[in-house]
Scaffold this active site. Sequence first.
Site, PDB file in Angstrom:
ATOM      1  N   ASN A   8       0.809  -1.271   0.082  1.00 24.47           N
ATOM      2  CA  ASN A   8      -0.064  -0.095  -0.014  1.00 24.47           C
ATOM      3  C   ASN A   8       1.006   1.198  -0.114  1.00 24.47           C
ATOM      4  O   ASN A   8       1.425   1.690   1.244  1.00 24.47           O
ATOM      5  CB  ASN A   8      -0.781   0.046   1.090  1.00 24.47           C
ATOM      6  CG  ASN A   8      -1.688   1.374   1.485  1.00 24.47           C
ATOM      7  OD1 ASN A   8      -1.849   2.205   0.386  1.00 24.47           O
ATOM      8  ND2 ASN A   8      -2.304   1.303   2.708  1.00 24.47           N
ATOM      9  N   LYS A  10       0.282   4.262  -0.303  1.00 26.04           N
ATOM     10  CA  LYS A  10      -0.270   5.514   0.102  1.00 26.04           C
ATOM     11  C   LYS A  10      -0.220   6.783  -0.392  1.00 26.04           C
ATOM     12  O   LYS A  10      -0.161   6.489  -1.874  1.00 26.04           O
ATOM     13  CB  LYS A  10       0.138   5.648   1.782  1.00 26.04           C
ATOM     14  CG  LYS A  10      -0.377   4.423   2.376  1.00 26.04           C
ATOM     15  CD  LYS A  10       0.133   4.328   4.024  1.00 26.04           C
ATOM     16  CE  LYS A  10       0.204   3.182   4.724  1.00 26.04           C
ATOM     17  NZ  LYS A  10      -0.258   3.369   6.012  1.00 26.04           N
ATOM     18  N   HIS A  94      -9.369   1.397   4.804  1.00 26.58           N
ATOM     19  CA  HIS A  94      -8.023   1.614   5.463  1.00 26.58           C
ATOM     20  C   HIS A  94      -8.187   2.506   6.621  1.00 26.58           C
ATOM     21  O   HIS A  94      -9.228   3.609   6.545  1.00 26.58           O
ATOM     22  CB  HIS A  94      -7.006   2.040   4.337  1.00 26.58           C
ATOM     23  CG  HIS A  94      -5.837   2.030   5.091  1.00 26.58           C
ATOM     24  ND1 HIS A  94      -5.196   3.114   6.011  1.00 26.58           N
ATOM     25  CD2 HIS A  94      -4.813   1.034   4.999  1.00 26.58           C
ATOM     26  CE1 HIS A  94      -4.155   2.693   6.629  1.00 26.58           C
ATOM     27  NE2 HIS A  94      -3.863   1.438   5.757  1.00 26.58           N
ATOM     28  N   GLY A 172       2.289   2.280  10.770  1.00 23.05           N
ATOM     29  CA  GLY A 172       3.428   3.268  10.405  1.00 23.05           C
ATOM     30  C   GLY A 172       4.129   3.688  11.913  1.00 23.05           C
ATOM     31  O   GLY A 172       4.698   4.703  11.774  1.00 23.05           O
TER      32      GLY A 172
HETATM   33  P1  PGA Z   1       2.815   0.289   7.655  1.00 23.88           P
HETATM   34  O1  PGA Z   1       1.280   0.586   6.874  1.00 23.88           O
HETATM   35  O2  PGA Z   1       3.357  -1.224   7.133  1.00 23.88           O
HETATM   36  O3  PGA Z   1       3.613   1.290   7.228  1.00 23.88           O
HETATM   37  O4  PGA Z   1       2.725   0.152   9.299  1.00 23.88           O
HETATM   38  C1  PGA Z   1       0.606  -0.628   6.858  1.00 23.88           C
HETATM   39  C2  PGA Z   1      -0.928  -0.088   6.036  1.00 23.88           C
HETATM   40  O5  PGA Z   1      -1.079   1.300   6.449  1.00 23.88           O
HETATM   41  O6  PGA Z   1      -1.384  -0.802   5.265  1.00 23.88           O
END
Ligand code: PGA
Length: 249
Positions: A8, A10, A94, A172
Amino acid sequence: MKRLVVGNWKMNLGVGDAVALTRQVSTAAKGLKRTEAWVAPSFTSLSEVAQCASGTAVRVGAQNVHWEAKGAFTGEVSVPMVREVGCSFVIVGHSERRRVFFEPEGMVAKRSWAALSAGLTTIVCVGETLEEREKGRTNGVIETQLLPCISSLTSDMVSQLVIAYEPVWAIGTGKVASVSDIKDAHAYIAQLWSSVHKAIACPAILYGGSVTPENFAEILKVPLVNGGLVGGASLKSESFGQLLQIAEG
Ligand code: PGA
């Protein structure tokens, strides 16, 4: 069921960087037998990324989708639109959509229903905040978020559904959920599923939240974990490639 590693991306990577990373991911995904690599770039990169991925093992998807085919919905993109540019899946619900953009459960369910009824593979994300977990509300939150998306689905729709468990506090933050938290949440999702769809097998359930090459092998050992929905570690070809290798085993 194959293992899925879903990147993902983003609101990261412009078209050039997204295409370059897709090329690297498709090289890393070549010859994988039990693992699939999926990527979800930003809307502006979808078309070029899908062209780059065409003919490779990589599947391309959108990070959100609207429930109407067209109309006065400023800022939104529809199922036919993402299809047209080559998407074969979408992510809905999400936690950043739910928390930052205040998308309520009913709206997520409409998005999910529209995508699934059009035959588009749909990843429905669910997960609790830290506060909800500390108040012992994890299962209740999962139920509230998931039930509207899994009720009244036909078997064709079910075959296109993927569920992602992503505890908000692990996204995150570098704080990965413990193996036992993941085990409990995935087991609860499977239980909820069978209470609604008695005879139909539960779809793939991905774990998401600070997945890295360092913790992924451990996470994949947890029962009912069919792969990862990955943000940060999917933005670099090296770590994406490592995740694919780990999933392949
Ligand atoms: P992350 O994000 O791996 O950076 O924690 C995961 C997500 O939001 O799908």
